[in-house]
Design a protein around this motif. Structure first.
Motif, PDB file in Angstrom:
ATOM      1  N   TYR A 197      33.875  33.376  33.733  1.00 37.53           N
ATOM      2  CA  TYR A 197      34.381  34.563  32.730  1.00 37.53           C
ATOM      3  C   TYR A 197      35.849  34.509  32.861  1.00 37.53           C
ATOM      4  O   TYR A 197      36.669  34.537  33.461  1.00 37.53           O
ATOM      5  N   ILE A 198      36.237  35.139  31.292  1.00 35.66           N
ATOM      6  CA  ILE A 198      37.642  35.284  31.556  1.00 35.66           C
ATOM      7  C   ILE A 198      37.878  36.976  30.556  1.00 35.66           C
ATOM      8  O   ILE A 198      36.262  37.798  30.603  1.00 35.66           O
ATOM      9  N   GLU A 199      39.124  37.225  30.775  1.00 36.20           N
ATOM     10  CA  GLU A 199      38.733  38.444  30.074  1.00 36.20           C
ATOM     11  C   GLU A 199      38.911  39.168  28.819  1.00 36.20           C
ATOM     12  O   GLU A 199      40.232  38.143  28.300  1.00 36.20           O
ATOM     13  N   GLY A 200      38.488  40.166  28.006  1.00 33.01           N
ATOM     14  CA  GLY A 200      37.811  39.636  27.002  1.00 33.01           C
ATOM     15  C   GLY A 200      38.386  40.330  25.876  1.00 33.01           C
ATOM     16  O   GLY A 200      38.942  39.639  25.010  1.00 33.01           O
ATOM     17  N   GLY A 201      39.636  40.413  26.156  1.00 37.86           N
ATOM     18  CA  GLY A 201      41.034  40.966  25.003  1.00 37.86           C
ATOM     19  C   GLY A 201      41.923  40.082  25.685  1.00 37.86           C
ATOM     20  O   GLY A 201      42.544  39.366  23.845  1.00 37.86           O
ATOM     21  N   THR A 202      41.982  39.521  25.821  1.00 32.84           N
ATOM     22  CA  THR A 202      43.357  38.906  25.938  1.00 32.84           C
ATOM     23  C   THR A 202      42.764  37.332  26.643  1.00 32.84           C
ATOM     24  O   THR A 202      44.181  36.266  25.953  1.00 32.84           O
ATOM     25  N   LYS A 203      41.789  37.182  26.948  1.00 28.90           N
ATOM     26  CA  LYS A 203      40.929  35.308  27.038  1.00 28.90           C
ATOM     27  C   LYS A 203      41.992  34.619  28.061  1.00 28.90           C
ATOM     28  O   LYS A 203      41.936  33.475  28.030  1.00 28.90           O
ATOM     29  N   ARG A 204      42.173  35.336  29.336  1.00 25.33           N
ATOM     30  CA  ARG A 204      43.190  34.964  30.343  1.00 25.33           C
ATOM     31  C   ARG A 204      41.779  35.098  31.556  1.00 25.33           C
ATOM     32  O   ARG A 204      41.419  36.198  31.534  1.00 25.33           O
ATOM     33  N   ALA A 205      42.222  34.663  32.187  1.00 24.91           N
ATOM     34  CA  ALA A 205      41.887  34.431  33.762  1.00 24.91           C
ATOM     35  C   ALA A 205      41.666  35.143  34.350  1.00 24.91           C
ATOM     36  O   ALA A 205      42.611  35.902  33.919  1.00 24.91           O
ATOM     37  N   ILE A 206      41.032  35.511  35.427  1.00 22.63           N
ATOM     38  CA  ILE A 206      40.818  37.318  35.892  1.00 22.63           C
ATOM     39  C   ILE A 206      41.357  36.367  37.245  1.00 22.63           C
ATOM     40  O   ILE A 206      40.433  36.044  37.739  1.00 22.63           O
ATOM     41  N   PRO A 207      41.878  37.514  37.988  1.00 20.19           N
ATOM     42  CA  PRO A 207      42.904  37.283  39.130  1.00 20.19           C
ATOM     43  C   PRO A 207      41.423  37.632  40.167  1.00 20.19           C
ATOM     44  O   PRO A 207      40.628  38.515  39.793  1.00 20.19           O
ATOM     45  N   ALA A 208      41.373  36.496  40.914  1.00 18.36           N
ATOM     46  CA  ALA A 208      39.850  36.930  42.338  1.00 18.36           C
ATOM     47  C   ALA A 208      40.324  38.355  42.733  1.00 18.36           C
ATOM     48  O   ALA A 208      39.213  39.172  43.035  1.00 18.36           O
ATOM     49  N   VAL A 209      41.456  38.418  42.744  1.00 14.39           N
ATOM     50  CA  VAL A 209      41.443  40.089  44.184  1.00 14.39           C
ATOM     51  C   VAL A 209      41.272  41.072  43.091  1.00 14.39           C
ATOM     52  O   VAL A 209      40.471  42.374  43.279  1.00 14.39           O
ATOM     53  N   ARG A 210      41.070  41.133  41.558  1.00 15.61           N
ATOM     54  CA  ARG A 210      40.186  42.094  40.719  1.00 15.61           C
ATOM     55  C   ARG A 210      39.203  42.293  40.691  1.00 15.61           C
ATOM     56  O   ARG A 210      38.139  43.138  40.461  1.00 15.61           O
ATOM     57  N   VAL A 211      38.359  40.800  40.558  1.00 14.76           N
ATOM     58  CA  VAL A 211      37.039  40.877  41.217  1.00 14.76           C
ATOM     59  C   VAL A 211      36.462  41.739  42.228  1.00 14.76           C
ATOM     60  O   VAL A 211      35.425  42.426  42.739  1.00 14.76           O
ATOM     61  N   GLU A 212      37.341  40.940  43.591  1.00 12.98           N
ATOM     62  CA  GLU A 212      37.354  41.937  44.867  1.00 12.98           C
ATOM     63  C   GLU A 212      37.177  43.424  44.646  1.00 12.98           C
ATOM     64  O   GLU A 212      36.184  43.398  45.509  1.00 12.98           O
TER      65      GLU A 212
END
Length: 326
Positions: A197-212
């Motif tokens: 998955y990626i961040e919809g607005g920026t199309k950037r990778a999502i840091p693991a710490v945010r998912v945690e």
């Protein structure tokens, strides 16, 4: 006096030996009646496991009635002289590994740590199991019939059935083992989401710490130490999709194989939960499959296609300059 005859001498020796044995047995029974004395004896229930049975005379709870001693409880401990791996686990208590299908369930005795190694391809069946029997109820010694095994596993071979139970069954865990396995599964789910998955607005990778952090804030989230990462990750992703603005990191690709390999290739693509929108096209001598998949599934797709086709396929990632051949 006269010397006793050889026959008389032998008779006296036999009576003396019998008396000595009786005295020793009496001493053991007397000691056992006042304490939980253990009498270890080495056995080998499977070729690569040397186990120790402890005969505890203070209770009668045999896990295997066919192996029940005259008195005592058999406690099987894995390990022995089979190598360094066995020395590390020679004090591990065996537990039940249960496999449920429909309204029936089956049990085998196993060593938890070695079951994990079996699933990772690092240990054999004989390393992981204690005994070579499948039970419906191990405590009662209730064994399934060949017809029951055939109906559930598709085979009546105990070895093949044991492989399935080891690979897919659930086994008892200590509190520490359950926590460690749950933490490991939690980390694997985080990794899966970050990879697919990626961040919809920026199309950037999502840091693991945010998912945690998002997962830790979910109310009632329960990580199952036995359920697959893929299924649990789908559920978690749906729940944290809005706060993290998650979108799938999908890639389009095409696989081309000969007509002879169209069936196996199609099976791989339709059985992978990370693949969507499979479009099939057939020509006289080849089959082409166009599909979307999440980025984290790439390695698995390549591995599964290689096994199914013997490496005889071409994978082209749309938007990439090169194609990949198996």
């Amino acid at each position: 006096g006269c010397s006793p005859s050889p026959t008389a001498t032998i008779g006296c020796m036999e009576r003396a030996n019998t008396l000595l044995v009786c005295v020793l047995v009496g001493a053991v029974i007397h000691t056992a009646s006042t304490s939980s004395t253990t009498l270890p004896c080495a056995i080998s229930p499977s070729p690569r496991i040397a186990s120790t049975w402890q005969h505890r005379v203070d209770s009668l709870e045999p896990p295997f009635p066919s192996l029940t001693p005259i008195v005592g409880r058999l406690v099987l401990r894995g390990g022995g002289k089979g190598g360094d791996s066995h020395h590390k686990h020679n004090q591990e208590e065996p537990v039940l590994c249960r496999y449920k299908k429909g309204g029936t369930h089956f049990e085998i005795m196993c060593l938890p740590t070695l079951v994990e190694q079996f699933r990772e391809g690092k240990a054999s069946r004989d390393d992981a199991v204690v005994g070579r029997e499948v039970f419906k109820d191990a405590k009662k010694g209730d064994r399934p019939s060949a017809a029951e095994l055939e109906a559930t596993f598709g085979t009546a071979s105990h070895e093949e059935c044991i492989d399935i139970v080891l690979a897919q069954g659930e086994y008892q865990l200590t509190v520490a083992q359950r926590k460690a396995k749950t933490d490991e599964k939690f980390a694997a789910i985080v990794t899966y989401i970050c990879s697919n998955y990626i961040e919809g607005g920026t199309k950037r990778a999502i840091p693991a710490v945010r998912v945690e952090e998002a997962m830790n804030h979910l109310k009632g989230l329960k990580i199952d130490p036995f359920r697959s990462v893929w299924f649990q990750a789908q559920d978690v992703a749906r729940k944290i999709k809005e706060p993290l603005k998650l979108v799938k990191n999908e890639i389009s690709a095409t696989v081309t194989v000969s007509m002879a390999l169209a069936g196996p290739a199609s099976g791989v693509l339709h059985s992978n939960g990370g693949i969507a929108k499979v479009v099939e096209e057939y020509e006289e001598d080849k089959a082409t499959f166009t599909f979307d998949f999440t980025a984290g599934e790439h390695e698995r797709i390549v591995s599964d296609l290689t096994k199914a086709t013997g490496g005889q396929y071409e994978l082209k990632i749309h938007g990439a300059d090169v194609s990949q051949e198996g």
